[in-house]
Design a protein around this motif. Structure first.
Motif, short mmCIF file in Angstrom:
data_model
loop_
_atom_site.label_atom_id
_atom_site.label_comp_id
_atom_site.label_asym_id
_atom_site.label_seq_id
_atom_site.Cartn_x
_atom_site.Cartn_y
_atom_site.Cartn_z
N ARG A 280 -1.24 -0.84 -17.18
CA ARG A 280 -0.09 -0.06 -16.68
C ARG A 280 -0.01 -0.16 -15.16
NH1 ARG A 280 -2.15 4.86 -20.29
NH2 ARG A 280 -3.80 4.58 -18.78
N MET A 281 1.18 -0.37 -14.64
CA MET A 281 1.37 -0.54 -13.19
C MET A 281 0.91 0.73 -12.46
SD MET A 281 4.67 -2.04 -11.25
CE MET A 281 5.93 -0.95 -11.89
N LEU A 282 0.21 0.52 -11.33
CA LEU A 282 -0.34 1.66 -10.58
C LEU A 282 0.71 2.20 -9.61
CD1 LEU A 282 -3.83 0.05 -9.91
CD2 LEU A 282 -3.43 2.19 -11.18
N PRO A 283 1.12 3.46 -9.77
CA PRO A 283 2.13 4.03 -8.85
C PRO A 283 1.68 3.97 -7.39
CG PRO A 283 1.89 5.42 -10.78
CD PRO A 283 0.81 4.38 -10.88
N ALA A 284 0.36 4.14 -7.15
CA ALA A 284 -0.12 4.08 -5.76
C ALA A 284 0.11 2.69 -5.18
CB ALA A 284 -1.61 4.43 -5.71
N GLY A 285 0.05 1.67 -6.03
CA GLY A 285 0.29 0.30 -5.59
C GLY A 285 1.75 0.11 -5.19
N THR B 78 13.73 -5.03 2.79
CA THR B 78 14.41 -4.07 1.92
C THR B 78 13.90 -4.22 0.49
OG1 THR B 78 16.39 -4.22 3.26
CG2 THR B 78 16.67 -3.31 1.05
N VAL B 79 13.38 -3.12 -0.07
CA VAL B 79 13.02 -3.16 -1.49
C VAL B 79 14.30 -2.91 -2.29
CG1 VAL B 79 11.70 -2.02 -3.32
CG2 VAL B 79 10.64 -2.43 -1.09
N MET B 80 14.77 -3.96 -2.97
CA MET B 80 16.04 -3.81 -3.70
C MET B 80 15.82 -3.22 -5.10
SD MET B 80 17.11 -7.63 -4.95
CE MET B 80 17.20 -7.31 -6.71
N ALA B 81 14.60 -3.33 -5.63
CA ALA B 81 14.34 -2.74 -6.96
C ALA B 81 12.84 -2.64 -7.22
CB ALA B 81 14.97 -3.59 -8.06
N VAL B 82 12.50 -1.61 -7.97
CA VAL B 82 11.16 -1.53 -8.57
C VAL B 82 11.37 -1.83 -10.05
CG1 VAL B 82 9.26 0.04 -9.17
CG2 VAL B 82 10.37 0.20 -6.91
N VAL B 83 10.56 -2.74 -10.59
CA VAL B 83 10.72 -3.10 -12.01
C VAL B 83 9.51 -2.61 -12.80
CG1 VAL B 83 11.02 -4.97 -13.67
CG2 VAL B 83 12.06 -5.15 -11.41
N ALA B 84 9.75 -1.71 -13.73
CA ALA B 84 8.66 -1.19 -14.58
C ALA B 84 8.79 -1.79 -15.99
CB ALA B 84 8.74 0.33 -14.65
N ASP C 5 4.34 1.19 -18.58
CA ASP C 5 4.06 1.74 -17.25
C ASP C 5 4.37 3.25 -17.23
OD1 ASP C 5 3.29 -0.73 -16.29
OD2 ASP C 5 5.29 -1.29 -15.63
N PRO C 6 3.73 3.99 -16.30
CA PRO C 6 3.98 5.45 -16.22
C PRO C 6 5.37 5.73 -15.64
CG PRO C 6 2.41 4.75 -14.53
CD PRO C 6 2.72 3.53 -15.33
N ARG D 2 8.25 8.43 -29.22
CA ARG D 2 9.24 8.57 -28.16
C ARG D 2 8.61 8.96 -26.82
NH1 ARG D 2 12.97 12.46 -30.58
NH2 ARG D 2 13.46 10.75 -31.99
N ASP D 3 7.56 9.81 -26.89
CA ASP D 3 6.95 10.33 -25.66
C ASP D 3 6.37 9.25 -24.76
OD1 ASP D 3 7.68 12.80 -26.30
OD2 ASP D 3 5.67 13.54 -26.84
N LEU D 4 6.06 8.12 -25.38
CA LEU D 4 5.54 6.99 -24.62
C LEU D 4 6.50 6.60 -23.49
CD1 LEU D 4 3.13 5.04 -25.11
CD2 LEU D 4 4.65 3.66 -26.52
N LEU D 5 7.77 6.87 -23.71
CA LEU D 5 8.80 6.44 -22.75
C LEU D 5 9.32 7.60 -21.90
CD1 LEU D 5 10.80 4.04 -25.08
CD2 LEU D 5 9.03 3.46 -23.47
N GLN D 6 8.52 8.64 -21.81
CA GLN D 6 8.94 9.80 -21.02
C GLN D 6 9.25 9.35 -19.59
OE1 GLN D 6 6.10 12.94 -20.89
NE2 GLN D 6 7.65 14.44 -21.41
N GLY D 7 10.39 9.74 -19.08
CA GLY D 7 10.76 9.36 -17.71
C GLY D 7 11.75 8.19 -17.69
N LEU D 8 11.98 7.57 -18.85
CA LEU D 8 12.90 6.42 -18.89
C LEU D 8 14.29 6.80 -18.37
CD1 LEU D 8 13.43 3.46 -19.79
CD2 LEU D 8 14.04 4.35 -22.04
#
Ligand code: PLP
Length: 488
Positions: free
Chosen positions: A227-232, A246-252, A263-264, A296-302
């Motif tokens: 899983r991608m590290l948010p701190a990273g 310029t960060v144009m997007a974060v891709v999870a 990813d979280p 479904r909870d796996l995708l919490q925050g989608l």
């Protein structure tokens, strides 16, 4: 069903479009396919009749026919004797390779409707029903994400790779503010995409296509569960800011191709919101977990995402291809492309213009993709479709449990979705030699035609990789794979 006579153009045309022979051969074709489906499901044929491609190629070197070489009866025979046996048996319970759906047979029938009626779909009038079906399906998928849309907020495209490109084109326009479509990126500060080290290759390919260069994708490390590290993400973002980039997007990922890890999304979404960064979620594989009350909870925050892609031809059990690219804001769905074409479009203010899908897709002529999804949801409901996801995820848990307790295997991790990675352990063999052993095992097993499985390299280690897609794969099939590996 006679061979086409080449001497008389009326005879040829009548024969090409003859509704009666279409009906007759169609019935026979369905019989043939039903038998093939049954043979595959009940494992009465090999998963793969492996033939060396270079040898096989030689038998497909016939000259281009100037005159008919086949009639419809012979075509059916060729399908039965040659073409179908040469296919990877996608419905076989020992087909454990890629994330390709074992398609619902009724969805395949819908594709036949799409093929014969050939709705071009570029604009509303070239596919009125197709357009309405697509709008309905887009609304349904958005509702599952948790977005209550007033307007239709996305499109169906041919494949997840194209869907990722579409979403990232919109993100690029959003990040720069100026008319990037007209002026290009030359005058912009360097644009960057922050993506998981496990992101699908279509993300860096999109960066290449957009002229940013694949170096514009900054790889963020993952934890031991993939899983991608948010701190990273935060570190890379600050680094970009300090370099005037310029960060144009974060891709999870939801989920990543290699290991099926999610990813979280909640944490990443909160960071993106707080820093006004576009969050794109590649849900090609795992967005279908939304169907399942259990998963479904796996995708919490989608729901925090600005854009999401979702493949129908993976865990929605559709024939390839049908992918959705969805935007949290309906207006953003128009950001990816900007085009004037008077032969097609009638001007932004024309009342039917919002129904013309071409504004939002790379494709001009576009297949009627929504019918099969609309039909599946209508026939089986979300609850019925969720059974497919629940089965796939349960089989992956079962297989991982079997590997975990077996002394001859190393399990990479407990699966979060339906992808299971493992290695065969042999005493005194490690490093490069062990990698070669895994690759050799896979090659032998695949070529034997008993199973299909894949491999993936992670941090220098090669893992055998299985995707549990087929709801008819049972414990005995998985046990047989383990026995086959041990005895090989
Ligand atoms: C996570 C992910 N994204 C995107 C894609 C590309 O999708 P498609 O093969 O539909 O183009 C894949 C394909 O496997 C994938 O696993």
């Amino acid at each position: 069903m006679t061979a086409i006579k080449m001497t008389d153009s009326k005879t040829i045309l009548d024969s090409m479009f003859d509704a009666e022979s279409f009906r007759t051969v169609g019935h026979e074709l369905i019989d043939l396919l039903a038998e093939e489906l049954q043979r595959s499901l009940s494992a009465q044929r090999p998963v793969l009749n492996w033939r060396q491609p270079s040898t096989e190629d030689k038998s497909w070197q016939a000259p281009l026919p100037q005159q008919a070489t086949l009639d419809l009866k012979a075509l059916l025979k060729k399908l039965e004797a040659d073409i179908l046996p040469g296919n990877l048996a996608i419905h076989h319970p020992q087909n454990l390779g890629h994330q390709v759906a074992t398609p619902l047979p009724v969805a395949a029938l819908c594709d036949l409707v799409a093929s014969l009626t050939n709705q071009a779909m570029a604009v509303y009038e070239t596919g009125p029903s197709a357009t309405m079906l697509e709008r309905q399906v887009i609304r349904w998928l958005s509702t599952l994400i948790g977005w209550q849309m007033q307007e239709v907020n996305g499109v169906l495209t041919s494949g997840g790779a194209q869907a990722n490109l579409t979403a990232l084109l919109a993100a690029r326009q959003h990040a720069t503010g100026s008319n990037i479509w007209k002026h290009g990126v030359a005058a912009q500060r360097p644009l960057r995409i922050l993506a998981s080290e496990h992101s699908h290759y279509s993300i860096s390919r999109a960066a290449g296509i957009m002229g940013l260069g694949t170096d514009a994708v900054i790889r963020i490390h993952t934890d031991s569960q993939g899983r991608m590290l948010p701190a990273g993400i935060a570190r890379a973002h600050q680094d970009c800011l300090s370099k005037q980039e310029t960060v144009m997007a974060v891709v999870a990922n939801a989920a990543c191709t290699a290991t099926g890890s999610v990813d979280p999304l909640q944490e990443i979404g909160e960071y993106c919101r707080a820093h006004k960064l576009w969050l794109h979620v590649d849900g090609a594989h795992g967005a279908s977990a939304l169907l399942s009350a259990r998963h479904r909870d796996l995708l919490q925050g989608l729901e925090h995402a600005d854009s999401v892609i979702w493949d129908g031809h993976k865990l929605l059990y559709m024939p390839a291809t049908v992918s959705a690219v969805l935007f949290r804001s309906a207006q953003d769905s128009y950001l990816a492309f900007a085009q004037d074409a008077s032969y097609l479009f009638q001007g932004k203010n024309h009342e039917v213009e919002t129904y013309n899908v071409s504004y939002r897709t790379l494709e001009c002529t576009k297949r009627m993709m929504a019918l099969k999804l609309w039909t599946a949801f209508s026939l089986y409901g979300v609850e019925g479709m969720a059974t497919l996801v629940d089965e796939a995820f349960a089989k992956a848990q079962m297989f991982a449990g079997m590997l975990q307790v077996h002394p001859d295997f190393e399990l990479l991790m407990m699966p979060q979705t339906n992808i299971v990675c493992f290695r065969h352990l042999t005493k005194g063999v490690s490093g490069e030699e062990s990698n070669r052993h895994q690759a050799d095992l896979r090659k032998r097993i695949v070529e034997s035609g008993q199973f299909h499985l894949t491999q993936v390299e992670l941090h220098g280690k090669l893992w055998l990789r299985t995707t549990l897609m087929n709801p008819f794969t049972q414990k005995e099939h998985l046990q047989a794979l383990m026995d086959c590996i041990v005895s090989a």
